[in-house]
Design an enzyme around this catalytic site. Sequence first.
Site, PDB file in Angstrom:
ATOM      1  N   CYS A   1       0.825  -1.204   0.000  1.00  0.00           N
ATOM      2  CA  CYS A   1       0.000   0.000   0.000  1.00  0.00           C
ATOM      3  C   CYS A   1       0.868   1.265   0.000  1.00  0.00           C
ATOM      4  CB  CYS A   1      -0.898  -0.035   1.233  1.00  0.00           C
ATOM      5  SG  CYS A   1      -1.955   1.391   1.372  1.00  0.00           S
TER       6      CYS A   1
ATOM      7  N   ASP B   1      -3.440  -3.682 -13.853  1.00  0.00           N
ATOM      8  CA  ASP B   1      -4.068  -3.477 -15.158  1.00  0.00           C
ATOM      9  C   ASP B   1      -4.830  -4.697 -15.668  1.00  0.00           C
ATOM     10  OD1 ASP B   1      -3.445  -0.759 -15.559  1.00  0.00           O
ATOM     11  OD2 ASP B   1      -1.374  -1.298 -16.010  1.00  0.00           O
TER      12      ASP B   1
ATOM     13  N   ARG C   1      -9.446  -3.140  -9.779  1.00  0.00           N
ATOM     14  CA  ARG C   1     -10.394  -2.148 -10.294  1.00  0.00           C
ATOM     15  C   ARG C   1     -11.269  -2.722 -11.396  1.00  0.00           C
ATOM     16  NH1 ARG C   1      -6.128   2.593 -11.038  1.00  0.00           N
ATOM     17  NH2 ARG C   1      -4.844   0.765 -11.456  1.00  0.00           N
TER      18      ARG C   1
HETATM   19  C1  FMN Z   1      -9.366   2.024  -4.231  1.00  0.00           C
HETATM   20  C2  FMN Z   1      -8.304   0.990  -4.090  1.00  0.00           C
HETATM   21  C3  FMN Z   1      -8.127   0.361  -2.876  1.00  0.00           C
HETATM   22  C4  FMN Z   1      -7.152  -0.632  -2.729  1.00  0.00           C
HETATM   23  N1  FMN Z   1      -7.028  -1.275  -1.540  1.00  0.00           N
HETATM   24  C5  FMN Z   1      -6.167  -2.312  -1.423  1.00  0.00           C
HETATM   25  C6  FMN Z   1      -6.092  -3.057  -0.223  1.00  0.00           C
HETATM   26  O1  FMN Z   1      -6.760  -2.767   0.772  1.00  0.00           O
HETATM   27  N2  FMN Z   1      -5.237  -4.112  -0.196  1.00  0.00           N
HETATM   28  C7  FMN Z   1      -4.465  -4.462  -1.284  1.00  0.00           C
HETATM   29  O2  FMN Z   1      -3.722  -5.435  -1.231  1.00  0.00           O
HETATM   30  N3  FMN Z   1      -4.508  -3.755  -2.412  1.00  0.00           N
HETATM   31  C8  FMN Z   1      -5.338  -2.700  -2.512  1.00  0.00           C
HETATM   32  N4  FMN Z   1      -5.406  -2.012  -3.686  1.00  0.00           N
HETATM   33  C9  FMN Z   1      -4.542  -2.417  -4.810  1.00  0.00           C
HETATM   34  C10 FMN Z   1      -5.247  -3.424  -5.717  1.00  0.00           C
HETATM   35  O3  FMN Z   1      -5.521  -4.621  -5.036  1.00  0.00           O
HETATM   36  C11 FMN Z   1      -4.421  -3.749  -6.969  1.00  0.00           C
HETATM   37  O4  FMN Z   1      -3.203  -4.334  -6.591  1.00  0.00           O
HETATM   38  C12 FMN Z   1      -4.138  -2.520  -7.813  1.00  0.00           C
HETATM   39  O5  FMN Z   1      -5.299  -1.737  -7.972  1.00  0.00           O
HETATM   40  C13 FMN Z   1      -3.583  -2.897  -9.187  1.00  0.00           C
HETATM   41  O6  FMN Z   1      -4.513  -3.606  -9.943  1.00  0.00           O
HETATM   42  P1  FMN Z   1      -5.410  -2.890 -11.100  1.00  0.00           P
HETATM   43  O7  FMN Z   1      -4.477  -1.982 -11.873  1.00  0.00           O
HETATM   44  O8  FMN Z   1      -5.899  -4.062 -11.918  1.00  0.00           O
HETATM   45  O9  FMN Z   1      -6.485  -2.143 -10.401  1.00  0.00           O
HETATM   46  C14 FMN Z   1      -6.330  -0.983  -3.836  1.00  0.00           C
HETATM   47  C15 FMN Z   1      -6.510  -0.330  -5.051  1.00  0.00           C
HETATM   48  C16 FMN Z   1      -7.471   0.644  -5.192  1.00  0.00           C
HETATM   49  C17 FMN Z   1      -7.630   1.301  -6.525  1.00  0.00           C
END
Ligand code: FMN
Length: 432
Positions: free
Chosen positions: A200, A308, A331
């Site tokens: 995070c 992504d 997402r």
């Molecule tokens: C609003 C938001 C909240 C997130 N909260 C967490 C979380 O609590 N724990 C975690 O491991 N990753 C968290 N992430 C990261 C996502 O799990 C993921 O690794 C990241 O969004 C990349 O994937 P994506 O590009 O497909 O969205 C969060 C991401 C977003 C956008």
Amino acid sequence: MGCQSNSSSQNATPPAFAIADGAQELDPSAIASDLVDRFGPGGMDPRVKALIPGFDAPFFQAGLAGYSDAAMRIIARRHGCPICVTEALLDRTLLDGGKGFAKADLGEIHDNVPGGDEDHPLIGQIMGSDPAEMAAAAIKMIEQGKLRSNKEYRKLAESDEPRATSHLGLGEDADHATRVASGQSPVPSSFAAIDVNLACPVKKISKKSRGGHWLREPEGAIEILQAVRDAVPDSIPVTVKMRRSYDDTPEMKQNFLYLFDAAYDLGCAWVVVHGRTVEQKYVGPSRWDPLKELVDRNPERIIMGSGDVWDVNQIFRMIAYTGVSGVSVARGCIGNPWIFRQARDLLEGREPREPTIGEQRAVLEQHFELALAVNKNFRDPELHTAKNMRKFGIKFAAHHPQALEVKKSFIYVKSLDDWEEILKKYYGMQPI
Ligand SMILES: Cc1cc2nc3c(=O)[nH]c(=O)nc-3n(C[C@H](O)[C@H](O)[C@H](O)COP(=O)(O)O)c2cc1C
């Protein structure tokens, strides 16, 4: 503040492909079919299924602070998601029990308890700064806060070596002993695994590292992993979420590799690697090459990938491009639980199905209903739920032919009546 800053417009960029040369030419149906040929129905790496039997397909719902509560998780599961992760829960919040709620700057407790029988298997994620507190928080998660008082859990954090098993009355309580010995959690309906968040990008508090900031101090992160792994019964996997590096300097890349190796050496079952740096937050594309290099170099290790994954095709392309055993859908599943159904479609040799208007309506009804139940302890559960559901409605609207109009109407929802009004107007629902 969660794992994404509130000012998301500054800290996130619109959906784009990951940097992965040639990945977009890969055929998702062929990849799905290869997985099934290799691993059987579900296409899941058998090493993962051996650790968590319900984890039967190569994708899962990520932790998403502010979103992935029991309501969102149950909706995902009803669409074929095999397993979900809670949002990151700060160790202190967990140990403070009820008193910590107001102070919590991360996930709230109520978002992080299993939402009944339907919400399994569930991976509980913790994040924090102090090894003993993290260990005690992990124990409290595993025990669901049921085996001792809040005070005792806090005291655990002060003890030298907090352990779940030694406090379970093994030998005295045959049920617990049997459950642990047979590879189950010590408390029925508890967490299938504990995930330590070293990813995070949220800022440090009181100059103490947490989340992705540990990539700058790997020795401290190792102490945390050691403490958590030692505290949790052997039968329950401990996993890790990491960014691919803190930034792109050689020193930080080295730190990542050092910590990544240490995680497995300490007995962690797998690492989920997000292909962005901590410094990058959510800006710009992720890179899948670092994931591929990790898998190529470590074929004996289970590695999961994140970054992504915006649609079902990216799930399978990430698997084929990088070789990861499973893909974290983040997402890409907000307002889109059908991504999981589509992934199952591909694994079962079907064309991925888009949701009909009727299916969208059913999910919108169910999601609100489940969220109301999750929020039942709020002073005004309906108002709280309605406000919280706006952000989901906005995302769900993307599937509707009048997307923009529907999206605009979700922005103003204040009650269940408002929600139903939109369903009636745009999704053909009669009032209940
Ligand atoms: C609003 C938001 C909240 C997130 N909260 C967490 C979380 O609590 N724990 C975690 O491991 N990753 C968290 N992430 C990261 C996502 O799990 C993921 O690794 C990241 O969004 C990349 O994937 P994506 O590009 O497909 O969205 C969060 C991401 C977003 C956008």
